[in-house]
Design an enzyme around this catalytic site. Structure first.
Site, PDB file in Angstrom:
ATOM      1  N   ASP A 179       4.783  -6.423   9.346  1.00 17.47           N
ATOM      2  CA  ASP A 179       5.871  -6.075  10.271  1.00 17.47           C
ATOM      3  C   ASP A 179       5.900  -7.034  11.463  1.00 17.47           C
ATOM      4  OD1 ASP A 179       6.906  -3.993   8.822  1.00 17.47           O
ATOM      5  OD2 ASP A 179       5.684  -2.468   9.817  1.00 17.47           O
ATOM      6  N   ARG A 209       0.848  -1.196   0.000  1.00 18.17           N
ATOM      7  CA  ARG A 209       0.000   0.000   0.000  1.00 18.17           C
ATOM      8  C   ARG A 209       0.879   1.239   0.000  1.00 18.17           C
ATOM      9  NH1 ARG A 209      -4.745   0.060   4.327  1.00 18.17           N
ATOM     10  NH2 ARG A 209      -3.025   0.606   5.680  1.00 18.17           N
ATOM     11  N   ASP A 254       0.346  -3.678  12.115  1.00 19.06           N
ATOM     12  CA  ASP A 254       0.837  -4.011  10.778  1.00 19.06           C
ATOM     13  C   ASP A 254       1.223  -5.489  10.755  1.00 19.06           C
ATOM     14  OD1 ASP A 254       2.664  -4.423   8.528  1.00 19.06           O
ATOM     15  OD2 ASP A 254       2.455  -2.272   8.240  1.00 19.06           O
ATOM     16  N   THR A 279      -1.517   7.434  -0.272  1.00 14.47           N
ATOM     17  CA  THR A 279      -2.828   7.240  -0.925  1.00 14.47           C
ATOM     18  C   THR A 279      -3.572   6.016  -0.384  1.00 14.47           C
ATOM     19  OG1 THR A 279      -1.904   5.811  -2.624  1.00 14.47           O
ATOM     20  CG2 THR A 279      -1.885   8.180  -3.066  1.00 14.47           C
TER      21      THR A 279
HETATM   22  C1  PRP Z   1      -1.186  -4.899   4.255  1.00 10.01           C
HETATM   23  C2  PRP Z   1      -1.985  -6.194   4.355  1.00 10.01           C
HETATM   24  C3  PRP Z   1      -2.806  -6.174   3.109  1.00 10.01           C
HETATM   25  C4  PRP Z   1      -3.101  -4.717   2.941  1.00 10.01           C
HETATM   26  C5  PRP Z   1      -4.482  -4.461   3.431  1.00 10.01           C
HETATM   27  O1  PRP Z   1      -0.125  -5.056   3.412  1.00 10.01           O
HETATM   28  O2  PRP Z   1      -1.180  -7.332   4.471  1.00 10.01           O
HETATM   29  O3  PRP Z   1      -2.133  -6.683   1.966  1.00 10.01           O
HETATM   30  O4  PRP Z   1      -2.159  -3.995   3.745  1.00 10.01           O
HETATM   31  O5  PRP Z   1      -4.849  -3.164   3.207  1.00 10.01           O
HETATM   32  P1  PRP Z   1      -5.970  -2.739   2.158  1.00 10.01           P
HETATM   33  O6  PRP Z   1      -7.145  -3.657   2.376  1.00 10.01           O
HETATM   34  O7  PRP Z   1      -6.248  -1.327   2.576  1.00 10.01           O
HETATM   35  O8  PRP Z   1      -5.410  -2.830   0.784  1.00 10.01           O
HETATM   36  P2  PRP Z   1       1.002  -3.911   3.232  1.00 10.01           P
HETATM   37  O9  PRP Z   1       0.631  -3.018   2.099  1.00 10.01           O
HETATM   38  O10 PRP Z   1       1.256  -3.246   4.551  1.00 10.01           O
HETATM   39  O11 PRP Z   1       2.247  -4.732   2.738  1.00 10.01           O
HETATM   40  P3  PRP Z   1       3.129  -5.830   3.521  1.00 10.01           P
HETATM   41  O12 PRP Z   1       2.255  -7.035   3.739  1.00 10.01           O
HETATM   42  O13 PRP Z   1       4.238  -6.094   2.578  1.00 10.01           O
HETATM   43  O14 PRP Z   1       3.583  -5.213   4.824  1.00 10.01           O
HETATM   44  N1  URA Z   2      -2.423  -3.563   6.864  1.00 10.99           N
HETATM   45  C1  URA Z   2      -2.110  -4.062   8.081  1.00 10.99           C
HETATM   46  O1  URA Z   2      -1.125  -4.799   8.210  1.00 10.99           O
HETATM   47  N2  URA Z   2      -2.876  -3.740   9.119  1.00 10.99           N
HETATM   48  C2  URA Z   2      -3.962  -2.954   9.008  1.00 10.99           C
HETATM   49  O2  URA Z   2      -4.630  -2.694  10.017  1.00 10.99           O
HETATM   50  C3  URA Z   2      -4.266  -2.438   7.740  1.00 10.99           C
HETATM   51  C4  URA Z   2      -3.486  -2.763   6.684  1.00 10.99           C
END
Ligand code: PRP
Ligand code: URA
Length: 209
Positions: free
Chosen positions: A203, A104, A200, A108
């Site tokens: 993380d 993400r 997160d 945005t």
């Molecule tokens: C997080 C999560 C989803 C997304 C959800 O990933 O694992 O993929 O955000 O958010 P959304 O429904 O608003 O799209 P992130 O973008 O943080 O990437 P990561 O898993 O690599 O940390």
């Molecule tokens: N991605 C995450 O990992 N946690 C949230 O709460 C939203 C998006």
């Protein structure tokens, strides 16, 4: 309209509570996510069709049941979706695994694609998309659209924690995709994180913060 399956078995709720706790470390978080994924997989695969097969037990011949037809693919959305793969694979060891990389944009909150590698015959498989967090729904919707572009027409979405707005978006854009979740939380905060959520997920799984 797709169905939302809330899988709120007491053992899943108990394990999820430990995951939500900010004092739970990466090792336990990963382990619990894997355990919950196996338990949720039980429900996600509940309606797979069976067929008769003739076998012999050490005692006598019998007609027994085995899972029929469509084969399975698990497609985690990187990174956090990876944490749900091993639990599902314990349940379905022959499942193939594809990967869709999305992150993400921090301002945005819109998903950005950086990777896609899928099994060659993905269009013939029941696809289970995994991602622990369904927040705005943008990542899940884009991942499902990528799968549909490649011919997939039998897709299920398995998440751990969802926000109502994310569920609504997936239902609006992909009314054919059933959603499986362990909890539906209240809302999103100003950074589009799920409230109360668990922070997160990526993380916490990989210890990157
Ligand atoms: C997080 C999560 C989803 C997304 C959800 O990933 O694992 O993929 O955000 O958010 P959304 O429904 O608003 O799209 P992130 O973008 O943080 O990437 P990561 O898993 O690599 O940390
Ligand atoms: N991605 C995450 O990992 N946690 C949230 O709460 C939203 C998006």
């Amino acid at each position: 309209m797709s169905q939302v399956h809330l899988i709120d078995h007491p053992m899943i709720q108990h394990k999820l509570t430990i995951m939500r706790d900010k004092n739970t470390g990466s090792k336990d978080f990963r382990q619990l996510l894997e355990e919950i994924s196996l338990l949720m997989g039980y429900e996600v695969t509940r309606d797979l069709p069976l067929e008769d097969v003739e076998i012999e037990t050490p005692i006598c011949p019998m007609v027994a049941k085995e899972v029929k037809g469509r084969k399975l693919a698990i497609v985690p959305i990187l990174r956090a979706g990876l944490g749900m793969v091993d639990g599902l694979r314990t349940l379905v060891p022959v499942a193939k695994v594809g990967h869709i990389g999305l992150y993400r944009n921090e301002e945005t909150h819109k998903p950005v694609v950086y990777y896609c590698k899928l099994p060659a015959d993905i269009e013939n498989r029941l696809v289970i998309v995994t991602d622990p967090m369904l927040a705005t729904g943008g990542s899940a919707c884009d991942a499902i659209a990528m799968l549909k572009e490649r011919g997939c027409n039998n897709i299920r979405l398995m998440c751990l924690v969802a926000a109502p707005v994310g569920i609504e978006k997936v239902q609006a854009e992909h009314p054919d995709v059933d959603i499986y979740v362990a909890a539906i939380d209240k809302c999103l905060n100003e950074n589009a994180y799920i409230v109360p959520g668990l922070g997160d997920a990526g993380d916490r799984i990989f210890g990157t913060k």
